[in-house]
Enzyme design. Structure first.
Site, mmCIF file in Angstrom:
data_model
loop_
_atom_site.group_PDB
_atom_site.id
_atom_site.type_symbol
_atom_site.label_atom_id
_atom_site.label_comp_id
_atom_site.label_asym_id
_atom_site.label_seq_id
_atom_site.Cartn_x
_atom_site.Cartn_y
_atom_site.Cartn_z
ATOM 1 N N SER A 25 0.830 -1.201 0.000
ATOM 2 C CA SER A 25 0.000 0.000 0.000
ATOM 3 C C SER A 25 0.875 1.266 0.000
ATOM 4 O O SER A 25 1.697 1.425 -0.892
ATOM 5 C CB SER A 25 -0.979 -0.036 1.177
ATOM 6 O OG SER A 25 -1.977 0.940 1.021
ATOM 7 N N ASP A 84 -8.160 -2.683 -7.425
ATOM 8 C CA ASP A 84 -7.611 -2.479 -6.081
ATOM 9 C C ASP A 84 -8.695 -1.953 -5.135
ATOM 10 O O ASP A 84 -9.315 -0.918 -5.374
ATOM 11 C CB ASP A 84 -6.449 -1.486 -6.147
ATOM 12 C CG ASP A 84 -5.819 -1.270 -4.794
ATOM 13 O OD1 ASP A 84 -4.885 -1.999 -4.456
ATOM 14 O OD2 ASP A 84 -6.288 -0.368 -4.054
ATOM 15 N N HIS A 92 -6.432 -5.950 -1.806
ATOM 16 C CA HIS A 92 -5.453 -4.904 -1.503
ATOM 17 C C HIS A 92 -4.427 -5.491 -0.544
ATOM 18 O O HIS A 92 -4.782 -5.944 0.541
ATOM 19 C CB HIS A 92 -6.146 -3.700 -0.862
ATOM 20 C CG HIS A 92 -5.241 -2.531 -0.599
ATOM 21 N ND1 HIS A 92 -4.706 -1.768 -1.613
ATOM 22 C CD2 HIS A 92 -4.777 -1.998 0.565
ATOM 23 C CE1 HIS A 92 -3.954 -0.794 -1.076
ATOM 24 N NE2 HIS A 92 -3.979 -0.930 0.238
#
Length: 415
Positions: free
Chosen positions: A197, A293, A360
């Site tokens: 991330s 995502d 994610h």
């Protein structure tokens, strides 16, 4: 009794109306693990994960390398052994960004802005696991998780004295690397910089710097997991993420540390977007990303500010509820992602795993990294793909067919 009743009513209000979620939005963190379930009900961690203690970087404050609130930064290190004794895996922690004084002041009161609030131990699962059956290629390496407490993907360098905020991500990165080099990383014969991330973005931003820490003889590569944040148009025609990134870059003076190659021809905010950076990273780089995502869908494409009437709420919480026009919007997003990495993917040294999932961060979770039912493209999972690429066992340029063709996904469904 009245006080107790009021407290119960307040608690009910917080639970029913999602106060914790609005606080998360304010801090720029997006969603956390406890806010989603999965369509197939798989567990998100191994039964008894290795727990690794926090090490604060002593003396970092003398270099100005401090968290938002001025506390010492830290990391979790589990030593390698045997054939992995001189191999190092660095995982940069993720957790959104803060783009305003108010956001950053709030963030100071969380583990994302202060080591005071960081967990003293973290589970090492997925790519950080110490078990060969969970992490076949990296289980016996020196494995490190560098904690994230600056709010700008380890890249800002400024401060705000009035609000008592320290924007020292770049210095935290340097202090962390210096400390690890002194603990044996300088002798590495193999090294991999990874991150998920906001940490995945950081692994792109710092990839060539990481390479430069080592002699030419050291095998050095980088992996970005869920770090391919796109400069995309949201459902209202605006640019939610660009506006947010603009705040991060200007507030934390990120332009000081961004790539000169990019800054020479684009504005600083554009140079915080991976699509404008990846083709110019000299070090071998692997991009692992879900084509849909989940964080970008929730926070960049269809955030509440772009969808005030909640037209996208059902679709956002579960992709199975999306109508045809919403799916088409998401297919356009996937196409943008594939276009953004065209030049990058032409290089033989780079690797790709773009699966058509609503997910994610897939490296740190055991179920997505390496398990009996992990996501596949073709017949190959994520851990095997990353390993094949890192060790030059084969080229890996895996791009999934569009949704809904992949039935191996661990799709996130939000409560």
């Amino acid at each position: 009794m009245k006080v107790l009743l009021l407290l119960l009513l307040l608690l009910c209000f917080c639970v029913c109306y999602g106060i914790n979620e609005s606080v998360l939005s304010r801090s720029g963190e997006g969603f956390e693990q406890d806010r989603y379930v999965e369509t197939d009900g798989v567990s998100v961690s191994s039964p008894k994960p290795l727990m690794v203690g926090l090490t604060l970087i002593q003396g970092a404050d003398s270099k100005g390398a401090v968290c938002l609130d001025g506390t010492l930064p830290g990391y979790h290190l589990h030593r390698g052994y045997g054939s992995g004794a001189n191999s190092w895996l660095i995982q940069l922690e993720g957790g959104g960004w803060c783009n305003t004084i108010r956001n950053c002041v709030y963030r100071k009161t969380t583990r994302r802005g202060s080591s005071t609030y960081m967990e003293k131990q973290l589970p090492f699962t997925g790519i950080l696991s110490n078990k060969a059956e969970e992490n076949p290629d990296f289980f016996n390496w020196n494995r490190v998780k560098l904690r994230y407490c600056d709010g700008a993907s380890f890249s800002g360098d400024s401060q705000n004295e009035a609000a008592k905020l320290n924007f020292r991500g770049q210095r935290i990165w340097l202090a962390g690397m210096e400390d690890l080099m002194s603990k044996g990383m300088r002798n590495a014969n193999q090294a991999l910089l990874s991150g998920c991330s906001a940490g995945g973005l950081a692994s792109i931003l710092h990839c060539d710097e990481f390479r430069d820490l080592f002699p030419k003889t050291t095998k050095v590569k980088c992996l970005s997991d869920a770090g391919l944040f796109l400069d995309a148009v949201d459902v209202s025609g605006g640019r939610t993420l660009r506006n947010m990134y603009g705040g991060v870059v200007s507030l934390q003076e990120v332009q000081r540390t961004l790539s000169n190659t990019c800054i020479d021809h684009l504005d600083p905010t554009s140079c915080f977007f991976p699509q404008n950076l990846v083709a110019n990273v000299k070090t071998p780089l692997f991009l692992l990303n879900a084509a849909y995502d989940a964080w970008q869908f929730q926070q960049s494409l269809a955030p509440p500010s772009a969808d005030p009437h909640g037209y996208w709420n059902e679709c956002k919480s579960n992709h199975a509820n999306c109508n045809a026009s919403q799916i088409q919007f998401l297919q356009d997003f996937r196409n943008q992602m594939l276009n953004a990495i065209k030049v990058f993917s032409m290089s033989n040294q780079n690797g790709l795993f773009i699966n058509s999932c609503f997910a994610h961060c897939q490296t740190e979770r055991q179920d997505t990294w390496f398990a009996d039912d992990s996501p596949l493209i073709g017949n190959k999972g994520i851990a095997e793909s990353v390993g094949d690429w890192y060790f030059d066992r084969s080229d890996v340029k895996a791009i999934d067919c569009p949704y809904p063709c992949d039935n191996t996904c661990h799709n996130l469904v939000f409560k």
